[in-house]
Enzyme design. Structure first.
Site, PDB file in Angstrom:
ATOM      1  N   LEU A 175       0.796  -1.239   0.000  1.00 22.82           N
ATOM      2  CA  LEU A 175       0.000   0.000   0.000  1.00 22.82           C
ATOM      3  C   LEU A 175       0.828   1.289   0.000  1.00 22.82           C
ATOM      4  O   LEU A 175       0.255   2.375   0.020  1.00 22.82           O
ATOM      5  CB  LEU A 175      -0.974   0.033   1.197  1.00 22.82           C
ATOM      6  CG  LEU A 175      -2.084  -1.026   1.197  1.00 22.82           C
ATOM      7  CD1 LEU A 175      -2.951  -0.874   2.440  1.00 22.82           C
ATOM      8  CD2 LEU A 175      -2.938  -0.919  -0.056  1.00 22.82           C
ATOM      9  N   ASP A 176       2.137   1.190  -0.029  1.00 22.67           N
ATOM     10  CA  ASP A 176       2.947   2.413  -0.043  1.00 22.67           C
ATOM     11  C   ASP A 176       4.278   2.183  -0.759  1.00 22.67           C
ATOM     12  O   ASP A 176       5.326   2.616  -0.291  1.00 22.67           O
ATOM     13  CB  ASP A 176       3.175   2.898   1.389  1.00 22.67           C
ATOM     14  CG  ASP A 176       3.648   4.348   1.447  1.00 22.67           C
ATOM     15  OD1 ASP A 176       3.395   5.094   0.479  1.00 22.67           O
ATOM     16  OD2 ASP A 176       4.272   4.731   2.449  1.00 22.67           O
ATOM     17  N   VAL A 177       4.222   1.501  -1.901  1.00 20.34           N
ATOM     18  CA  VAL A 177       5.443   1.227  -2.649  1.00 20.34           C
ATOM     19  C   VAL A 177       5.850   2.495  -3.400  1.00 20.34           C
ATOM     20  O   VAL A 177       5.093   3.021  -4.221  1.00 20.34           O
ATOM     21  CB  VAL A 177       5.248   0.072  -3.643  1.00 20.34           C
ATOM     22  CG1 VAL A 177       6.527  -0.145  -4.443  1.00 20.34           C
ATOM     23  CG2 VAL A 177       4.865  -1.201  -2.907  1.00 20.34           C
TER      24      VAL A 177
END
Length: 211
Positions: A185-187
């Site tokens: 969810l935060d690449v």
């Protein structure tokens, strides 16, 4: 550097995974050495330091307590504005829950291209002034973001960029194909760290969720 997400507006739902015992990797705070001079990155909910654990280089993620966020966080007013009066402060219990959720998840993950959790320092119930800590391996070459956006930094060649992309793909494939899949969810480039040989590892799974 090890960058922590700083633009989150609400606390995400904690990871709903089977709990592993964090006590198995609990570290004595006396064995850790880091200070405000060693900050690698900071965000709304945590600060990451370059530290030493019994002489070994580590990255120490320190979760901010309520009083620290109120006084010190530049994003506090933005995150908890008048429009968000119903969420006007973060309690120590909320921070403890975030710490345990990320710790339990990281304890389950073992992959050569995902940052490894080495130890934890929980919040002492009798001493709530002590920040809970997650201790990770330290990657000396910093983040991919640094190589992409810092004009003073020599750019990575095409072969290295291909290798970094492959490392990221392997890490995501591992997360997505677990028995209980996990999404990061935060690449982003700031959350891809490089070791001394420019091998990439995905970091900062604080927002990751099992499916």
């Amino acid at each position: 550097s090890f960058i922590i997400r700083s633009d989150a507006h609400v606390l995400p739902t904690p990871h709903k995974v089977r709990r592993h015992n964090l006590r198995t990797i609990q570290v004595d705070r006396k064995d850790l050495d880091f200070s405000d001079r060693d900050i690698l990155g900071t965000g709304t909910f945590s600060t990451v330091y370059h530290g030493k654990l019994l002489g070994m280089d580590v990255a120490v993620k320190s979760f901010k307590l309520e009083k620290e966020m109120t006084r010190n966080s530049p994003d506090f007013e933005k995150v908890f504005s008048i429009e968000n009066e119903k969420v006007n402060k973060i309690k120590a219990d909320d921070i403890k829950e975030r710490f345990e959720a990320e710790g339990h998840l990281m304890l389950r993950l073992r992959h050569p291209h995902i940052i490894q959790l080495l130890g934890v320092c929980p919040m002492d119930c009798r001493e709530e002034k002590e920040n809970p800590l997650l201790i990770f391996e330290y990657l000396e070459s910093g983040s991919l973001c640094h190589y992409i956006h810092d004009v003073t930094q020599a750019p990575l060649d095409h072969a290295t960029l291909f290798s970094v992309g492959r490392d990221i793909a392997l890490a995501l494939n591992y997360l997505h194909n677990r028995k209980i899949p996990v999404v990061h969810l935060d690449v982003k480039s700031a959350n891809v760290l490089l070791d001394a040989y420019l091998r990439a590892k995905i970091a900062d799974l604080g927002l990751a969720q099992p499916l």
